[in-house]
Motif scaffolding. Structure first.
Motif, PDB file in Angstrom:
ATOM      1  N   ALA A  85       0.653  -1.109   0.001  1.00  0.00           N
ATOM      2  CA  ALA A  85       0.181   0.204  -0.035  1.00  0.00           C
ATOM      3  C   ALA A  85       0.766   1.189   0.028  1.00  0.00           C
ATOM      4  O   ALA A  85       0.559   2.152  -0.585  1.00  0.00           O
ATOM      5  CB  ALA A  85      -1.123   0.063   1.273  1.00  0.00           C
ATOM      6  N   GLN A  86       1.744   1.151   0.472  1.00  0.00           N
ATOM      7  CA  GLN A  86       2.746   2.342   0.870  1.00  0.00           C
ATOM      8  C   GLN A  86       3.603   2.638  -0.550  1.00  0.00           C
ATOM      9  O   GLN A  86       3.593   4.021  -0.964  1.00  0.00           O
ATOM     10  CB  GLN A  86       4.172   2.105   1.757  1.00  0.00           C
ATOM     11  N   LYS A  87       3.785   1.477  -1.273  1.00  0.00           N
ATOM     12  CA  LYS A  87       4.479   1.814  -2.553  1.00  0.00           C
ATOM     13  C   LYS A  87       3.528   2.349  -3.756  1.00  0.00           C
ATOM     14  O   LYS A  87       3.843   3.113  -4.594  1.00  0.00           O
ATOM     15  CB  LYS A  87       5.042   0.639  -2.918  1.00  0.00           C
ATOM     16  N   GLU A  88       2.277   1.808  -3.484  1.00  0.00           N
ATOM     17  CA  GLU A  88       1.147   2.418  -4.398  1.00  0.00           C
ATOM     18  C   GLU A  88       0.637   3.424  -4.233  1.00  0.00           C
ATOM     19  O   GLU A  88      -0.244   3.966  -4.957  1.00  0.00           O
ATOM     20  CB  GLU A  88       0.249   0.902  -4.712  1.00  0.00           C
ATOM     21  N   ALA A  89       0.439   3.840  -3.200  1.00  0.00           N
ATOM     22  CA  ALA A  89      -0.087   4.963  -2.731  1.00  0.00           C
ATOM     23  C   ALA A  89       0.025   6.337  -3.358  1.00  0.00           C
ATOM     24  O   ALA A  89       1.309   6.572  -3.930  1.00  0.00           O
ATOM     25  CB  ALA A  89      -0.224   5.218  -1.101  1.00  0.00           C
ATOM     26  N   LYS A  90      -1.053   7.210  -3.783  1.00  0.00           N
ATOM     27  CA  LYS A  90      -0.787   8.344  -4.445  1.00  0.00           C
ATOM     28  C   LYS A  90      -1.694   9.535  -4.073  1.00  0.00           C
ATOM     29  O   LYS A  90      -2.914   9.237  -3.776  1.00  0.00           O
ATOM     30  CB  LYS A  90      -0.957   8.051  -6.036  1.00  0.00           C
ATOM     31  N   PHE A  91      -0.978  10.872  -4.143  1.00  0.00           N
ATOM     32  CA  PHE A  91      -2.058  11.893  -3.754  1.00  0.00           C
ATOM     33  C   PHE A  91      -2.696  12.198  -5.029  1.00  0.00           C
ATOM     34  O   PHE A  91      -2.226  12.333  -6.168  1.00  0.00           O
ATOM     35  CB  PHE A  91      -1.053  13.024  -3.271  1.00  0.00           C
ATOM     36  N   VAL A  92      -3.846  12.452  -4.871  1.00  0.00           N
ATOM     37  CA  VAL A  92      -4.864  12.581  -6.103  1.00  0.00           C
ATOM     38  C   VAL A  92      -5.920  13.725  -5.764  1.00  0.00           C
ATOM     39  O   VAL A  92      -6.110  13.863  -4.637  1.00  0.00           O
ATOM     40  CB  VAL A  92      -5.931  11.306  -6.381  1.00  0.00           C
ATOM     41  N   GLU A  93      -6.178  14.254  -6.753  1.00  0.00           N
ATOM     42  CA  GLU A  93      -7.123  15.453  -6.737  1.00  0.00           C
ATOM     43  C   GLU A  93      -8.472  14.898  -7.043  1.00  0.00           C
ATOM     44  O   GLU A  93      -9.401  15.261  -8.215  1.00  0.00           O
ATOM     45  CB  GLU A  93      -6.682  16.507  -7.640  1.00  0.00           C
ATOM     46  N   GLU A  94      -9.124  14.255  -5.986  1.00  0.00           N
ATOM     47  CA  GLU A  94     -10.181  13.405  -6.093  1.00  0.00           C
ATOM     48  C   GLU A  94     -11.083  13.949  -4.623  1.00  0.00           C
ATOM     49  O   GLU A  94     -10.559  14.238  -3.665  1.00  0.00           O
ATOM     50  CB  GLU A  94     -10.231  12.212  -6.269  1.00  0.00           C
ATOM     51  N   ARG A  95     -12.383  13.729  -4.568  1.00  0.00           N
ATOM     52  CA  ARG A  95     -13.210  13.972  -3.576  1.00  0.00           C
ATOM     53  C   ARG A  95     -13.022  15.305  -2.935  1.00  0.00           C
ATOM     54  O   ARG A  95     -12.836  15.578  -1.734  1.00  0.00           O
ATOM     55  CB  ARG A  95     -12.929  12.995  -2.574  1.00  0.00           C
ATOM     56  N   GLY A  96     -12.775  16.437  -3.970  1.00  0.00           N
ATOM     57  CA  GLY A  96     -12.608  17.922  -3.117  1.00  0.00           C
ATOM     58  C   GLY A  96     -11.003  18.106  -2.986  1.00  0.00           C
ATOM     59  O   GLY A  96     -10.947  19.274  -2.677  1.00  0.00           O
ATOM     60  N   ALA A  97     -10.216  17.252  -3.232  1.00  0.00           N
ATOM     61  CA  ALA A  97      -8.796  17.576  -2.724  1.00  0.00           C
ATOM     62  C   ALA A  97      -8.201  18.128  -3.989  1.00  0.00           C
ATOM     63  O   ALA A  97      -8.093  17.856  -5.035  1.00  0.00           O
ATOM     64  CB  ALA A  97      -8.045  16.364  -2.365  1.00  0.00           C
ATOM     65  N   GLN A  98      -7.439  19.416  -3.642  1.00  0.00           N
ATOM     66  CA  GLN A  98      -6.637  20.205  -4.661  1.00  0.00           C
ATOM     67  C   GLN A  98      -5.443  20.685  -4.040  1.00  0.00           C
ATOM     68  O   GLN A  98      -5.346  20.883  -2.751  1.00  0.00           O
ATOM     69  CB  GLN A  98      -7.408  21.354  -5.216  1.00  0.00           C
ATOM     70  N   TYR A  99      -4.198  20.520  -4.704  1.00  0.00           N
ATOM     71  CA  TYR A  99      -2.981  20.935  -3.900  1.00  0.00           C
ATOM     72  C   TYR A  99      -2.364  22.044  -4.595  1.00  0.00           C
ATOM     73  O   TYR A  99      -2.271  22.251  -5.855  1.00  0.00           O
ATOM     74  CB  TYR A  99      -1.983  19.568  -4.466  1.00  0.00           C
ATOM     75  N   ASN A 100      -1.557  22.826  -3.605  1.00  0.00           N
ATOM     76  CA  ASN A 100      -0.670  24.015  -3.992  1.00  0.00           C
ATOM     77  C   ASN A 100       0.286  23.459  -5.052  1.00  0.00           C
ATOM     78  O   ASN A 100       0.865  22.414  -4.784  1.00  0.00           O
ATOM     79  CB  ASN A 100      -0.283  24.486  -2.746  1.00  0.00           C
TER      80      ASN A 100
END
Length: 764
Positions: A33-48
């Motif tokens: 899970a640690q290796k496959e995890a990704k930060f995604v812009e879904e479910r209202g998430a957006q990144y600076n």
């Protein structure tokens, strides 16, 4: 050997020891899970735009905090930097993940459903006080959080994503940040749970074999907490490859506990019964089992340092996971590495550079110079910013007889036959170091004279001796450096004698500078000689040993033959690979060679194929333009290899030791190798020793062994077992004799010369 305080050393050598401690932590992280995890812009998430979306998942430290317009966040105290324009952001740096809006959410997605036992999150300074975490099936709400490094043991089963939403931040209206995040938590075992433990480390002094670390731990299974039948047991979350760390503690006489890193390994197996759970862990070098195909012949040569970096990078390691001796940059080779595993390639590199390959206590893979017992003054260089024309800097460290020239320094003109007049011709006698600058009437220098000694490779010394021919300067500061970085500024207590033994444990260094901060009034500085002290301060005497050591002698070696492999061109091309294959589903195809080859070409039905990547052992061709079944033919020239043997005779009788490392192609490297190996085989006496146990010892360390026939007998550890049982330590050591290469006659001559000169000075 780990540097420790004198208080610790004295207590460990006393007849009665205080209690020892052991803390073992297992990182129960869902590795997949640690290796496959990704930060995604879904479910209202957006990144600076300042966010780094990969490094927080790979255990990187945050390098910058950017001053942004958030409540109570912008600081003008030098701890922050201004943010760059979006087009200038360097994503090599880890700035953490930053939500785009104030109190904005962060979403992590996985490629499949995973069971995650707990979370570990480093929020940084601006952490959320109230927030929620959900995977769609389970939601936890946290309030009044006061931890910037936050851990929960909540279990999230069947997790495809995690959504973290803050409702209040410690600084008010701020963005949510994640510096690091782990899919799991660590489990710690301490003395009251630990039944016993053992750590065994092995490393060949000449890198003849691969190093190993084997760590085992047995803990009590109270309340059957670790039963495999217990569905809530942590044992279900243990996975091969998880990190295991061990730290040893010892109670000092003042009641404080000092902690020493023991090892950092990877979990290899575990088992449990009604009474106990046992787990085992091994070193990380053992995991480098994939084959390295990148070997090439380098016309202009390549340093062993760059070659090691290439192998480690190919193995998937980043620069935080290894440490290479700068000395390797001086060793240039040409030959290709063979098709071996990454760990075996590192072994060849280490051996060719007269280094040892090992894993340090923090799990970092290291290649470090291992020819300490054959370091000689001839391979040191000495420089100064302020030497007179008649100074002979090499003579300061080479034990040669020194002569004094009469100067107009105060009390430095004697007519007793012990001094010489300076010649007009400039054909000077060996006089050591004489400073060009003369101190004033108070002993101060306009510019402090300095003397620098650069070693062939980095090492540690426990003390040194510095002798002056006359007018000993009272002020001396010793600066040590490693790879250009200052390690220590040691102020020597006031000097009043001509001959001075400086009892100090110097850190690892490859360059040492002697700065004279105060001199005798109206005088130059006159350094006659500098000699480094012992490479150890640990004595394995009968107070430490549990019984007398068992000594035995290896088979005597008459001669060492070091084989040089010299690669040359061949006259004709030959078919390396020929096969009919279906290439419909491939864009590229890779061919592997049984011999190191060059000038490789590839054809398919008389059509030339483009080679997009290659080495001496493989070629990858572009076949995107063809489909169906085709005959592929690869042709090339195999290097011719000529062997040349360099021999070193050790004894009149014995076996012949042939040493063949395919990287050795140069006569100078072969000569150094023969000297290094010869020293090892001459020291053919080994010892098995049971002793009281010492956490600060490492394999590769040189220690003193008490012996009734040989004073200060030095041995080098190559295997060390440290046992822990109910707060008590014990250990077993395998070691080989390590003889200094300094000749006894040279020492006697130097001491005799000093004694005669002292008689002349004092008129005795």
């Amino acid at each position: 050997m780990i540097p420790m305080s004198s208080e610790y050393k004295q207590s460990m050598s006393s007849n009665l020891r205080n209690r020892s401690y052991l803390v073992v932590t297992v990182g129960v992280i869902n590795q997949t899970a640690q290796k496959e995890a990704k930060f995604v812009e879904e479910r209202g998430a957006q990144y600076n735009y300042l966010s780094n979306l990969s490094n927080p998942l790979d255990n990187y430290e945050v390098q910058y905090n950017y001053a942004t317009m958030e409540q109570n966040w912008f600081k003008a105290d030098g701890s922050m930097v201004f943010p760059p324009r979006p087009e200038d952001v360097d994503f090599k740096f880890n700035n953490g993940v930053i939500s785009n809006g104030l109190l904005g959410p962060i979403c992590i997605a996985f490629n499949a459903e995973y069971d995650i036992r707990g979370l570990t999150i480093d929020w940084g300074d601006n952490y959320p006080t109230d927030f929620s975490i959900t995977n769609g099936e389970k939601t936890i709400n946290i309030s009044d959080n006061s931890d910037s490094y936050w851990i929960t043991e909540e279990i999230f089963e069947g997790t495809e994503y995690l959504l973290i939403t803050p409702s209040a931040m410690v600084n008010g209206q701020g963005r949510l940040r994640i510096n690091k995040i782990y899919m799991g938590v660590g489990i710690s075992f301490e003395n009251k749970k630990i039944l016993n433990s053992s750590k065994t480390e092995y490393a060949s002094p000449i890198t003849e074999e691969l190093p190993t670390i084997d760590f085992s731990l047995t803990v009590e299974n109270r309340d059957r907490l670790f039963d495999v039948e217990n569905k809530d047991s942590v044992i279900h979350y243990l996975e091969v490859g998880q990190e295991v760390t061990a730290r040893y503690g010892y109670t000092l006489p003042n009641g404080n506990i000092v902690w020493i890193d023991g090892c950092t390994c990877n979990l290899s197996d575990w088992e449990a019964n009604d009474e106990s759970m046992r787990l085992s862990a091994e070193d990380k070098i053992g995991d480098l089992t994939e084959t390295y195909y990148g070997g090439k012949y380098y016309e202009d040569g390549i340093s062993l340092y760059d070659l090691a970096v290439d192998v480690l990078t190919d193995a998937g390691l980043d620069e935080r996971e290894y440490s290479l001796d700068e000395y390797l940059k001086e060793m240039i080779v040409h030959n290709p590495l063979p098709c071996e595993t990454h760990k075996e390639c590192l072994q060849l590199i280490a051996n060719a550079g007269r280094c040892r390959l090992y894993q340090d206590r923090l799990g970092v893979i290291c290649i470090e110079a291992a020819f300490l017992t054959v370091i000689s003054p001839e391979r040191m260089t000495i420089t100064s910013n302020d030497a007179t024309t008649w100074s002979d800097l090499p003579s300061v460290i080479n034990n040669s007889t020194k002569y004094e020239y009469a100067t107009f320094s105060r009390d430095h003109f004697r007519a007793d036959g012990t001094m010489y007049f300076l010649p007009r011709s400039g054909n000077y006698l060996a006089s050591g170091f004489v400073s060009n600058v003369v101190s004033d009437s108070l002993g101060n220098f306009f510019t402090n004279p300095k003397l620098t000694i650069n070693l062939e490779a980095a090492t540690r010394y426990y003390g040194l001796r510095i002798n002056f021919s006359s007018n000993p300067p009272p002020g001396l500061t010793i600066h040590t450096y490693y790879e250009g970085d200052l390690q220590e500024d040691y102020v020597v207590p006031e000097i009043t004698e001509l001959e001075n033994s400086i009892d100090h444990e110097f850190p690892l260094f490859d360059s040492i500078t002697f700065e004279f901060t105060k001199g005798q009034p109206n005088s130059r500085v006159f350094v006659e000689s500098i000699a480094f002290g012992d490479v150890t301060d640990y004595y394995m005497d009968y107070n430490v040993m549990l019984k007398s050591p068992n000594g035995f002698q290896d088979e005597k070696v008459a001669r060492v033959d070091v084989v040089q492999s010299i690669y040359g061109p061949s006259d004709e091309s030959q078919t390396i690979f020929q096969e009919t294959i279906d290439v419909t589903d491939f864009d590229t195809y890779t061919f592997y060679f049984s011999e190191a080859s060059y000038d490789v070409t590839a054809k398919s039905d008389d059509i030339d194929l483009n080679i997009i990547d290659s080495s001496a052992w493989f070629a990858t061709v572009d076949i995107s333009g063809i489909s169906g079944t085709h005959e592929l033919i690869v042709s090339g020239k195999a290097y011719t290899i000529t062997n040349k043997v360099l021999s070193r005779t050790l004894n009149t009788t014995g076996v012949i030791e042939e040493w063949e490392n395919p990287l050795i192609d140069d006569g100078e490297i072969a000569t150094l190798q023969a000297e290094w190996l010869g020293n090892y085989f001459l020291n053919n006496v080994e010892y098995d020793i049971s002793y009281r146990g010492e956490p600060r010892l490492d394999v590769g360390d040189i220690v003193f062994l008490e012996n009734k026939y040989v004073d200060n007998l030095q041995i080098q550890l190559y295997e060390h077992t440290l046992n822990f049982n109910s707060g008590a330590l014990s250990g077993d050591v395998k070691a080989r004799r390590a003889v200094s290469q300094v000749k006894g006659d040279s020492i006697w001559l130097e001491k005799r010369t000093q004694a005669l000169r002292k008689v002349a000075r004092e008129g005795l």
